[in-house]
Design an enzyme around this catalytic site. Structure first.
Site, mmCIF file in Angstrom:
data_model
loop_
_atom_site.group_PDB
_atom_site.id
_atom_site.type_symbol
_atom_site.label_atom_id
_atom_site.label_comp_id
_atom_site.label_asym_id
_atom_site.label_seq_id
_atom_site.Cartn_x
_atom_site.Cartn_y
_atom_site.Cartn_z
ATOM 1 N N LYS A 1 0.829 -1.206 0.000
ATOM 2 C CA LYS A 1 0.000 0.000 0.000
ATOM 3 C C LYS A 1 0.861 1.252 0.000
ATOM 4 O O LYS A 1 0.634 2.180 -0.780
ATOM 5 C CB LYS A 1 -0.915 -0.034 1.237
ATOM 6 C CG LYS A 1 -2.014 0.985 1.206
ATOM 7 C CD LYS A 1 -2.957 0.795 2.400
ATOM 8 C CE LYS A 1 -3.835 -0.433 2.233
ATOM 9 N NZ LYS A 1 -4.640 -0.729 3.413
ATOM 10 N N ARG B 1 -3.307 3.071 8.649
ATOM 11 C CA ARG B 1 -3.582 1.763 8.050
ATOM 12 C C ARG B 1 -2.319 0.915 8.033
ATOM 13 O O ARG B 1 -1.211 1.407 7.963
ATOM 14 C CB ARG B 1 -4.004 1.916 6.585
ATOM 15 C CG ARG B 1 -5.408 2.364 6.346
ATOM 16 C CD ARG B 1 -5.689 2.215 4.846
ATOM 17 N NE ARG B 1 -7.072 2.510 4.535
ATOM 18 C CZ ARG B 1 -7.523 3.722 4.204
ATOM 19 N NH1 ARG B 1 -6.686 4.737 4.160
ATOM 20 N NH2 ARG B 1 -8.799 3.896 3.928
ATOM 21 N N GLY C 1 -8.429 -7.506 5.007
ATOM 22 C CA GLY C 1 -9.167 -7.716 6.247
ATOM 23 C C GLY C 1 -8.317 -8.157 7.409
ATOM 24 O O GLY C 1 -8.789 -8.284 8.527
ATOM 25 N N MET D 1 -5.461 -6.724 8.633
ATOM 26 C CA MET D 1 -4.850 -5.692 9.453
ATOM 27 C C MET D 1 -5.895 -4.621 9.769
ATOM 28 O O MET D 1 -6.818 -4.392 9.013
ATOM 29 C CB MET D 1 -3.677 -5.060 8.693
ATOM 30 C CG MET D 1 -2.673 -6.086 8.182
ATOM 31 S SD MET D 1 -1.945 -7.069 9.514
ATOM 32 C CE MET D 1 -1.206 -5.789 10.478
ATOM 33 N N ARG E 1 -4.162 -1.387 -6.257
ATOM 34 C CA ARG E 1 -3.342 -2.597 -6.103
ATOM 35 C C ARG E 1 -3.764 -3.583 -7.178
ATOM 36 O O ARG E 1 -4.832 -3.428 -7.797
ATOM 37 C CB ARG E 1 -3.529 -3.198 -4.716
ATOM 38 C CG ARG E 1 -4.960 -3.550 -4.403
ATOM 39 C CD ARG E 1 -5.132 -4.037 -2.978
ATOM 40 N NE ARG E 1 -6.567 -4.187 -2.704
ATOM 41 C CZ ARG E 1 -7.068 -4.424 -1.492
ATOM 42 N NH1 ARG E 1 -6.259 -4.496 -0.452
ATOM 43 N NH2 ARG E 1 -8.355 -4.576 -1.326
ATOM 44 N N HIS F 1 -15.844 -9.053 2.347
ATOM 45 C CA HIS F 1 -14.810 -9.963 2.840
ATOM 46 C C HIS F 1 -15.015 -11.360 2.295
ATOM 47 O O HIS F 1 -14.099 -12.003 1.771
ATOM 48 C CB HIS F 1 -14.829 -9.990 4.375
ATOM 49 C CG HIS F 1 -13.866 -10.966 4.953
ATOM 50 N ND1 HIS F 1 -14.237 -12.259 5.256
ATOM 51 C CD2 HIS F 1 -12.550 -10.858 5.242
ATOM 52 C CE1 HIS F 1 -13.178 -12.901 5.725
ATOM 53 N NE2 HIS F 1 -12.143 -12.064 5.739
ATOM 54 N N ARG G 1 0.214 -48.514 -12.516
ATOM 55 C CA ARG G 1 0.327 -49.440 -11.387
ATOM 56 C C ARG G 1 -0.450 -50.712 -11.684
ATOM 57 O O ARG G 1 -1.669 -50.738 -11.580
ATOM 58 C CB ARG G 1 -0.223 -48.776 -10.110
ATOM 59 C CG ARG G 1 0.679 -47.668 -9.590
ATOM 60 C CD ARG G 1 -0.103 -46.655 -8.767
ATOM 61 N NE ARG G 1 -0.967 -45.873 -9.627
ATOM 62 C CZ ARG G 1 -1.292 -44.592 -9.417
ATOM 63 N NH1 ARG G 1 -0.835 -43.951 -8.364
ATOM 64 N NH2 ARG G 1 -2.082 -43.955 -10.253
ATOM 65 N N GLU H 1 12.915 -45.541 -4.795
ATOM 66 C CA GLU H 1 11.977 -45.264 -3.701
ATOM 67 C C GLU H 1 12.515 -45.772 -2.374
ATOM 68 O O GLU H 1 11.946 -45.511 -1.317
ATOM 69 C CB GLU H 1 10.605 -45.875 -3.994
ATOM 70 C CG GLU H 1 10.660 -47.322 -4.426
ATOM 71 C CD GLU H 1 9.298 -47.844 -4.927
ATOM 72 O OE1 GLU H 1 8.271 -47.283 -4.556
ATOM 73 O OE2 GLU H 1 9.304 -48.838 -5.681
ATOM 74 N N SER I 1 12.729 -43.632 -12.031
ATOM 75 C CA SER I 1 11.532 -42.860 -11.715
ATOM 76 C C SER I 1 11.450 -42.777 -10.209
ATOM 77 O O SER I 1 11.406 -43.797 -9.520
ATOM 78 C CB SER I 1 10.291 -43.540 -12.297
ATOM 79 O OG SER I 1 9.147 -42.771 -11.989
ATOM 80 N N GLY J 1 9.940 -42.665 -6.898
ATOM 81 C CA GLY J 1 8.660 -42.946 -6.238
ATOM 82 C C GLY J 1 8.678 -42.211 -4.914
ATOM 83 O O GLY J 1 9.064 -42.750 -3.885
ATOM 84 N N ASN K 1 6.493 -41.154 -2.874
ATOM 85 C CA ASN K 1 5.649 -41.535 -1.732
ATOM 86 C C ASN K 1 6.461 -42.411 -0.780
ATOM 87 O O ASN K 1 6.627 -42.098 0.394
ATOM 88 C CB ASN K 1 4.417 -42.324 -2.179
ATOM 89 C CG ASN K 1 3.526 -41.513 -3.087
ATOM 90 O OD1 ASN K 1 3.675 -40.305 -3.193
ATOM 91 N ND2 ASN K 1 2.601 -42.178 -3.744
ATOM 92 N N CYS L 1 7.269 -39.991 -10.057
ATOM 93 C CA CYS L 1 5.905 -40.495 -10.193
ATOM 94 C C CYS L 1 5.175 -40.556 -8.861
ATOM 95 O O CYS L 1 4.120 -41.154 -8.762
ATOM 96 C CB CYS L 1 5.894 -41.855 -10.879
ATOM 97 S SG CYS L 1 6.741 -43.136 -9.948
ATOM 98 N N TYR M 1 10.927 -35.704 -17.012
ATOM 99 C CA TYR M 1 9.483 -35.506 -16.894
ATOM 100 C C TYR M 1 9.032 -35.621 -15.445
ATOM 101 O O TYR M 1 9.761 -36.129 -14.598
ATOM 102 C CB TYR M 1 8.714 -36.533 -17.751
ATOM 103 C CG TYR M 1 8.854 -37.948 -17.261
ATOM 104 C CD1 TYR M 1 7.977 -38.457 -16.288
ATOM 105 C CD2 TYR M 1 9.848 -38.778 -17.743
ATOM 106 C CE1 TYR M 1 8.116 -39.752 -15.819
ATOM 107 C CE2 TYR M 1 9.996 -40.068 -17.277
ATOM 108 C CZ TYR M 1 9.128 -40.552 -16.320
ATOM 109 O OH TYR M 1 9.272 -41.814 -15.839
#
Lengths: 889, 889
Positions: free
Chosen positions: B26, B96, B105, B107, B351, B467, B573, B757, B776, B778, B780, B843, B863
């Protein structure tokens, strides 16, 4: 390949002891002995490079080998004044393998090579003993047919039996020459029938067949298996030794024997050996005839057999002269094979003698005192495994045993006791002062006190790294695990095995070093920690750089660890203290508490017990550091599993079984290894760690204040994976420490460090080390996570992985240096970058493993921590690692 | 800190747009606008550095701040010709907050500062309107008391209500000046009573109180919560803007409003806004009065309200001139706050305007076509999250809807859920995994987490810029605002609308694109992709270097992935194909088989189905690569869990329930994540992988042979942890591949690669890459193991870890770059060292996460592979990563 054949004979040899890689152990020794002027029958060695060529080049020999072999054979003929394949005066040779290291029984040997229907007559004439010649011939046919042509020996044995029955005699020696001639013919027909090929009559063909068989045997399944077990590289290859035959079986003035330059059982400095008159070497080794002592010292008490010293005094004197020469030369106890041919002594072989663990220690110490070897060499002469064996009681080998089955040798040592089927019962036995052997399907953390109470543990399930195995090894308690043949019926309180039923209260013996399960009581011999051992370990401690600590939490374990030379506790697992019967109730109350307040009430009950634990441990380890790990396992491990226990807990807690069962269920985890455990509990329930830290600090503080101790407690936070996690907990711990110091009006140093057991901790080691004062690698968990391998579940495929060579070793026994070790290397490097004065140790199971210790030494660890019983082993391994690295520099 | 206060006014400012970090968004804008010559009320900005100092230094200001503020106030007085605290001609200011990024909203703002019992009389005289002056005064007291002194507004509201009742009037505006004076007195007593302190009469004290309140509000819980959600660092701090007051509520020739330079909902190029005559800015934003359109384009169809263009034609013309100037200057859509004081236009703020996702795309594309911005800037203007929201489903237009009312279409998209009336309840619903629609009179900053938890938001009050509307658009959450027809009873937990009562828990649907409120559930359809999106994504694809593939295994998912622009399947999979009802029986038969033969019989039943799967997938992905992962999960995942299923299987398999239960038990694992799964199954049961590889190769081969496809199947081995493991399986796979090629008389390329993995695989990447054609990641499993964190069990502590900041983000959503990422970095480096042409992809779930994609781009991945629906998001993230790294080079 410049030279493929190395000749030895007439007091000089083309090779020597240093060419062991090229000539194999036996070939190098024969060359060396020849050079020493010992009476070695002349011969030559075909190098190991030929073997390597043979395997790389699809089973063919390098060009020119035939020419070199021919030339060597000619030289032999010239020395011996006999000719190979000569019908008048035939030269006979032995063909033996010889790899760099002795691989006893692994490689095949052929004796009397060169005999056929014509040369046998020449031999008979030369020896003036046709019976001897034909006996040699029929032995040769059998041996050659078996080793080279693959004809099973039972064909020959059955023919021999028939011959003996025909003649109505008991022993081979009673067979007449005509019968032997007939046997030779029958043997040859049998060879033709079984192999489809005629037995080779031409000695040249015999020789090349035998050489090929030696090389072939390097690739045999049993040799490959031995190499895998003993970690001998495939490409070392074997040499072939062709040597003039001498005969210990040419008559009563002949003999053959084996001797050790010191007693291989005790290490005592005495010439020790056995011999057989009128026999070939194989007769001694094979154990078919009972050999006679070479001297009075070698005789077992009460033995009335004549000695070689008595029967062949001159030859014996010559043997004594030679053995002394040999030991001085080789500077180690030697195992000698000799033959006496018509009173003339020939040395066939000398090699470093195998010995028992206590002999190894005594010989090493004696030889230093005799100025034969240095202390460094003495240290390198005893293996860590020998030290381990030395410290565990063993079954008395003289007593006959009724072995009913065999399981995995999960924790060494032997124990006898009455069979019990529960930990509770084992404790009752201890209370009653009776010995028990605990028999379970498998064990769980609740069984720890029962295992401690029992003399030994037998489980039907689980491998070398099962709970039972790991805990038993930690306790130094014998354990046979994975004994699938036993079928337990807890209800009836019995187990059956191979048709035998063993009930509760019957006496059983287990041998955790062999895996044997034995009915009844078998006496054991306790290891003696004698003056040799004490001296030896003193040298070991002088040599090593690594500190050795123990993983221990009961005051008794800590005491044992100290006695075994531990220089501190590297891992005190506080949760083990929670399982004791008097405490588990309060622990469960704490877990079941729904509010922080109720949890704190329960913790207040545990606090004084926990403090007492630490007081006792600090006392036992006075003067040495103690690293205490805060609570680690998931809380559900402390909750009851059986209906009865649930009921009991509900009664105690004045709540419903359903409520407790619901809590148990809510705490269930799919992968508890990766779940809500370790410092995550400290984040969730700060009050638990606060109680523990307060107990540690008050215990230390009071000993410092009241008993003038010097303690710098090391508080270890387990399972750290993030910097922020450690910072948070460190702040909590520091707060409590400061409160205690304030309360006691004391100032003393305490250290806060972390386990490195989550791969991420290793990766962020640099920033972690800026906050932590020490790292301790928890290699059990680090291995599980780095390899994605649950120790509890690996049993279903780990054996296959080891068998197929995917893993070279069980990674829970010996650190996976390539994978887990690489993470450790990264963590050390980064950790030291972050904090130059970081203390680094290891406290996983592998901390007591020899090659792991060497690895830790190389990375400059401050200490390794292992189970109390492995402390002496670790001390030696650390000294050997220091020796090895100084020899590399 | 050299300079703490930056002045702006009289056409020039000490700051400018570039000092955003220092002056906040601001403050920088006000400076920039002043420099541009726009009619900005003069004022000054206290820098964010002061805020940082304030928080680092225990809530005190840097020395000298008071002097600088005084000097700036003097300058304001001189420019305005008024004096602060002057009873004749008082200067009033607003205070402000202003952080670097807009935090709507969050501040607190204070207007009319400088009023007291004396200056209010001066203001009355100046404005010639005592009523206006006292209304400003009572508003100021309420605002100041609430924000600075913590007195709840309801005290003032009830006094105001009483006053209105006393006077028998409906609106505040009807209150007479005398009544307002009385109210002021009552307000001040109330302040004294509630806060225990007198309302500060001295304007200087008021100013410093307000400045302190702004800084204090940075540390408030709701601001902290907003920062956590939007990942705004704590140490950015906020600036404070003190600005001369101008009044939109000095009479009917005054007004205040908010405008957007383009339509923030559609992106259409039209000037769009709302205003309120005779009002202060807060009246528009708070949504208490329904605002009027600034022009015809901004009016909702059928709206009869007068426009600003009609009421204030000259001022409107000036506003149009300014907005065009602003958009040209900032080259982006602007959100403008303005005030008209006695027909004179003042710009209070400009803004970058928040916009809907589709507006973001359209504005970006239009601005490129208008030559305002480059394609690169256009790409960077749309966030991946917006692309994700854009593709969210919309209500199916073919379904009949029970529309009960219509509100303002405040944030597009549609949502169904059960009605809840509090944010807390919305969060409970989220925790319980249930969908909720949050219904409120209006929303406030405290509702942010509840809005985030709900599927959509419905408010009775507030306009398009309320808001609720602004926040919902920011979140991409559907919102219907200003729905005056609904009457909410929080107590009874219901609302009524046009005679219908809707209670808590009843299902409601809202359409934020139309404003419709619908009873019950309405199915949704996928959003339509328009020409702007298509053009935009074309630019995106031109820019990115990373390939984008999808994780998909059903032909339908593969098809969807292709439609969303996936350039291949990165993870197919195969086990997902096993769960289909028609197949699971054969799969279970295979698992229960005790011999290899029986297993092969079962596998032969699965083979044709598996082959059909691959045929379908290859067809859907024609022209693009498909990476197929061989069987991964532990076998017990396929076995039945319930009694009924066990019975059924026993019947099918013609065996006993006990036998199957025993098998289930024998397959039980303590930590299945780290157990007998992945390629370990391939080692144990080679015939399973053989079947799969045969199915892949035959499917590919037949399409190549019969339908002229070009396929190079990528066969991916999961869970590799050791080189020898991969070598062994690669040999098996190659053998089968060669068999199929032979059988089909074909030659085509296939690739064998591995998942990375297991941490160990990353560490040995160099040697692995010598054998593998692709990696690749994995992520997870790699995350689970690297962090020692079971995804299934993390629920018990992960929220706490996020809350405490131990984890900055859920590591299963966004890659843990410091830990897991470090392993990936190591693996990439080592892998490329081992194999220069190694293809590398990811992946795991995180493959669709923006910052993970940027990370993969930096490491030079080939990729990323993600779920089909996230493919467009990933395409944009990849393009932005390319932009970012090219801007860094």
């Amino acid at each position: 390949m410049e030279k493929m054949v190395y000749f030895f004979g007439e007091g000089k040899a083309e090779g020597n002891q240093k060419l062991k890689d090229l000539l194999g152990g036996k070939g190098a020794n024969l060359a060396e002995m020849t050079n020493l002027g010992l009476a070695v029958p002349p011969g030559f060695t075909i190098t190991t490079e030929v073997c390597t060529f043979y395997y790389q080049g699809k089973n063919s020999y390098p060009p020119g080998l035939d020419v070199e072999v021919d030339r060597a054979m000619k030289r032999l003929e010239s020395i011996m004044g006999r000719r190979f394949a000569d019908r008048e005066n035939p030269l006979l040779v032995s063909v033996r393998s010889g790899a760099r290291v002795s691989m006893p029984g692994m490689m095949d040997t052929i004796l009397n090579l060169g005999l056929n229907d014509e040369t046998v007559e020449g031999l008979a004439r030369q020896a003036k003993d046709p019976r001897f010649a034909y006996d040699a011939y029929r032995r040769f046919i059998q041996m050659y047919a078996e080793v080279v042509m693959g004809v099973s020996s039972h064909h020959f044995e059955s023919l021999l039996d028939q011959a003996k029955r025909r003649q109505g005699v008991e022993s081979d020696a009673e067979l007449k020459v005509e019968e032997l001639k007939k046997l030779v013919a029958e043997y040859k027909s049998s060879v033709q029938r079984e192999s489809g090929k005629a037995f080779p009559v031409e000695p040249g063909a015999q020789l090349w067949g035998a050489i090929g068989a030696v090389f072939g045997s390097w690739g045999s399944a049993r040799a490959a298996s031995y190499r895998r077990i003993h970690k001998i590289p495939e490409d070392w290859g074997t040499a072939v030794n062709v040597q003039t035959m001498v005969f210990g079986n040419m008559g009563d003035d002949c003999a053959t024997g084996v001797a050790f330059t010191r007693d291989p059982s005790t290490g005592e400095r005495k010439f020790f050996g056995e011999f057989l008159p009128n026999a070939q070497g194989e007769d001694v080794v094979a154990g078919i005839r009972t050999p006679m002592p070479i001297n009075q010292e070698s005789a077992t008490p009460g033995n009335q057999l004549a000695t070689m010293e008595q029967l062949f005094p001159d030859t014996y004197a010559e043997l004594v002269r030679l053995y002394q020469l040999l030991e001085k030369h080789y500077k180690d106890m030697q195992d000698i094979e000799f033959t006496v041919q018509q009173k003339k002594l020939f040395l066939l072989q000398t090699r470093t003698g195998k010995r028992t663990p206590s002999a190894a220690v005594r010989i090493a110490v004696d030889m230093v005192n005799e100025n034969l070897i240095t202390k460094d060499i003495a240290i390198s002469r005893v293996t860590p495994t020998q030290i381990e064996q030395l410290l565990h009681p063993r079954l008395d080998p003289r007593v006959e045993k009724k072995v009913v089955t065999k399981g995995l040798p999960a924790s060494p040592g032997a124990a006898s006791g009455e069979v019990v089927f529960s930990s509770e019962e084992a404790e009752n036995y201890r209370k009653a002062g009776k010995a028990a052997v605990l028999v379970r399907h498998e064990t769980s953390p609740e069984d720890i006190t029962g295992m401690d109470a029992a003399q030994g543990v037998l489980t039907a399930l689980g491998g070398m790294t099962s709970h039972a195995a790991v805990v038993a090894r930690g306790m130094g308690k014998p354990c046979v695990a994975g004994c699938g043949a036993i079928s337990i019926d807890y209800k009836k309180q019995l187990f059956t095995v191979n048709g035998v039923t063993v009930r509760k209260g019957e006496t059983l013996t287990i041998d955790g070093s062999t895996g044997e399960v034995i009915l009844g009581f078998v006496p054991t011999i306790n290891s003696q920690v004698d003056q040799y051992f004490t001296e030896f370990m003193r040298w070991v401690d002088e040599k090593r750089g690594l500190g050795i600590r123990a993983n221990a939490e009961t005051p008794n374990d800590v005491k044992v660890a100290r006695q075994f030379g531990a220089e501190g506790v590297g891992l005190c697992r506080t949760e083990h203290m929670f399982f004791e019967e008097s405490r588990i109730t309060a622990v469960r109350e704490m877990i079941l508490a729904e509010t922080r307040e109720r949890r704190e009430t329960a913790l207040n009950k545990i606090f004084p017990m926990q403090k007492d634990d630490f007081l006792a441990i600090f006392r036992e380890m006075r003067g040495y550091p103690v690293t205490i790990r805060l609570l680690d396992p998931p809380l559900h491990e402390f909750l009851p599993k059986t209906e009865a226990e649930l009921l009991e807990l509900a009664r105690l807690e004045n709540t419903s079984v359903e409520a407790i069962a619901a809590k148990v269920k809510s705490l269930h985890e799919f992968n508890p290894m990766l779940g809500h455990r370790g410092c995550r509990l400290g984040v969730s329930y700060p009050e638990i760690y606060e109680m523990q830290v307060r107990a540690i600090m008050e215990a230390a503080g009071e000993l410092i204040r009241d008993e003038d101790f010097q303690i710098e407690p090391e508080i270890m936070v387990p399972f750290i994976g993030a910097l922020e996690e450690f910072q948070l907990l460190k702040a909590d711990i520091t707060k409590v420490c400061d409160q205690v110091l304030n309360k006691l009006q004391l100032k003393f140093t305490y250290r806060i460090g972390t386990m490195i057991e989550i791969p991420r901790a290793a990766l962020i080691a640099e920033s972690l080390a800026k906050e932590a004062e020490f790292f301790s690698f928890g290699t059990n968990d680090l291995t599980q996570m780095t390899l994605g391998l649950s120790r509890d579940d690996a049993g279903s495929f780990l054996p296959r992985y080891l068998e197929k060579g995917i893993y070279r070793q069980d990674p829970f026994v010996s650190l996976d240096q390539e994978g887990v070790g690489e993470l450790i290397r990264i963590a050390c490097e980064r950790g030291r970058r972050g904090n130059g004065s970081l203390k680094i140790g290891i406290c996983g199971e592998q901390g007591g493993d020899t090659s792991t210790i060497e690895f830790c030494h190389r990375l400059g660890f401050n200490y390794v921590s292992c189970s109390p019983f492995r402390v002496p082993v670790a001390r030696l391994a650390a000294a050997q690692a220091a020796l090895k690295s100084s020899s590399l520099n």
